[in-house]
Design a protein around this motif. Sequence first.
Motif, short mmCIF file in Angstrom:
data_model
loop_
_atom_site.label_atom_id
_atom_site.label_comp_id
_atom_site.label_asym_id
_atom_site.label_seq_id
_atom_site.Cartn_x
_atom_site.Cartn_y
_atom_site.Cartn_z
N ASN A 1 -6.79 -6.06 14.39
CA ASN A 1 -7.20 -6.59 12.98
C ASN A 1 -8.70 -6.35 12.82
O ASN A 1 -9.55 -6.98 13.61
CB ASN A 1 -6.62 -7.57 12.60
N ASP B 1 -11.89 -6.11 9.62
CA ASP B 1 -12.28 -6.04 8.45
C ASP B 1 -13.18 -5.05 8.27
O ASP B 1 -14.26 -4.95 9.00
CB ASP B 1 -13.14 -7.58 8.14
N ARG C 1 -12.74 -4.63 -3.00
CA ARG C 1 -11.87 -5.60 -3.64
C ARG C 1 -11.44 -5.58 -5.03
O ARG C 1 -10.36 -5.34 -5.38
CB ARG C 1 -12.39 -6.94 -3.27
N LYS D 1 -11.50 -8.36 14.36
CA LYS D 1 -11.44 -9.98 14.35
C LYS D 1 -10.56 -10.56 15.28
O LYS D 1 -10.58 -11.71 15.80
CB LYS D 1 -10.78 -10.43 12.88
N THR E 1 -5.00 -2.89 10.47
CA THR E 1 -4.75 -2.75 11.56
C THR E 1 -4.50 -1.42 12.49
O THR E 1 -4.39 -0.57 11.94
CB THR E 1 -3.15 -3.34 11.46
N LYS F 1 -2.06 -6.12 6.04
CA LYS F 1 -3.27 -7.06 6.06
C LYS F 1 -4.23 -6.69 4.87
O LYS F 1 -5.49 -7.21 5.08
CB LYS F 1 -3.99 -7.17 7.44
N LYS F 2 -3.70 -5.77 4.10
CA LYS F 2 -4.50 -5.06 2.85
C LYS F 2 -3.77 -5.24 1.85
O LYS F 2 -3.55 -4.46 1.21
CB LYS F 2 -4.87 -3.87 3.16
N LEU G 1 -5.28 -10.56 -1.29
CA LEU G 1 -4.76 -11.71 -0.18
C LEU G 1 -5.43 -11.45 0.84
O LEU G 1 -5.84 -12.42 1.57
CB LEU G 1 -3.39 -11.84 -0.29
N ASP G 2 -5.52 -10.23 1.48
CA ASP G 2 -6.07 -9.82 2.70
C ASP G 2 -6.80 -8.55 2.58
O ASP G 2 -6.36 -7.76 1.68
CB ASP G 2 -4.83 -9.85 3.80
N ASN G 3 -7.62 -8.32 3.53
CA ASN G 3 -8.51 -6.96 3.50
C ASN G 3 -8.91 -6.55 4.87
O ASN G 3 -10.01 -6.59 5.16
CB ASN G 3 -9.62 -6.99 2.27
N GLU G 4 -7.93 -6.56 5.69
CA GLU G 4 -8.14 -6.03 6.87
C GLU G 4 -7.20 -4.88 7.57
O GLU G 4 -6.08 -5.00 6.99
CB GLU G 4 -7.71 -7.23 8.17
#
Length: 413
Positions: free
Chosen positions: A166, A168, A337, A149, A106, A208-209, A101-104
Amino acid sequence: MNEKSFYKLTYKQRIEYLTQKLNLSDQQVELITGANDLISDQLIENFLLNYDLPEGIMTNLKVNNKSYMIPMVTEEPSVIAAASYGAKMLANQTGVIAEVLDNELTGQIIIETHDLEQLNAYITTKQAHLIEIANQSHPTILKYGGRAKNISVRVLDHNLVSLDVNVDTAEAMGANIMNTMLEAMANELSSQITGQIIMSILSNYADKKLVKVTGKVAFDQLSKHGDGQKVAQLIEKASYISTIDYKRATTNNKGIMNGIDAAAIALGNDWRAIESSVHAFAAKDGHYVGLSQWRVVEQQLVGQMILPMPVGFVGGATKVLPKAQLNKDIAKIENVREEMQVLAAVGLAQNLAALRALVSEGIQKGHMNLQFKSMAMANGAKTSEVDMVIKELRKIDHPSSDDVIEILKDIRK
């Protein structure tokens, strides 16, 4: 020499010092020196030896229509067997469907300020400039598609603020990347704002991951005795209980992490970062809950789980440790991923097997063979004696270490 100077010693000097101070036997020294290598001596401080844990292979895992054999490192009996069994039940339907869903990552710059308005104004007008500073502090990340980002301002109390950044981090877990970027931005901020920068550090709250995994199991896969629907309904109830009782939720999530940790260690990842983020995420709404949800839908059991997965495919121990690289080759995982998806799927399979055992024959039945084996070996049984000891232990209602010792005496007569 005192212990304050221990870090200055060569490896040979360390062994000599410990031997003298702790009165180590020749056998103990041989055990230490026979388990060392130059890589590990460079990887950590005050290196002594490589401490081995068993590694096995989880089978039957199917994620997004691709089959996997996953290396797992664990000392706990039945983890690999349970994960493989859970994966088999899931594979008989569609396997696990996984989505990142997310791959950032923090990070935080914590600032003490009495002029929040000035700080907000600066971040609003200079955000692009700060992001450019961050990216230029670690330019290689841009080559791999990663970058800083955005930045947001979060008030912690009347004069403490967190700038949440955030990033990536591409194929890396990104701790070093993040910390380098944060420090570069903090240096710029220190001369531009009114206030004091307290610290700059990544956050292990990896919301965020996120990975979402879903799996389905037909009723007939849940029981050999024709009562699969009943087992499915009990699993649904057990799943619900983990959402209303923090004590049950803790054990539920520990079971999920049995699988994820074991695979993460094998792949050279920081399992402690995964643990901290997962458990914090389980309490994100103010109370701690189980992360998996199982529901009976028509003629099957459907499980779903969303959880953070802060892992890296390159860098750190994943590159330095040869066995971690070997395990990536065994697993046939090609990028970060995919790694996130596979690890989360391992956790779902582990959870399914544990819940099925809990509500049917009980958790101990599946454990006992492996527990007996561990008990036998811990009390001196040789490899050739283990099966004979287990056979005798099965005849005893509540076997103990004393029973193993007596059985070994009889065998050796």
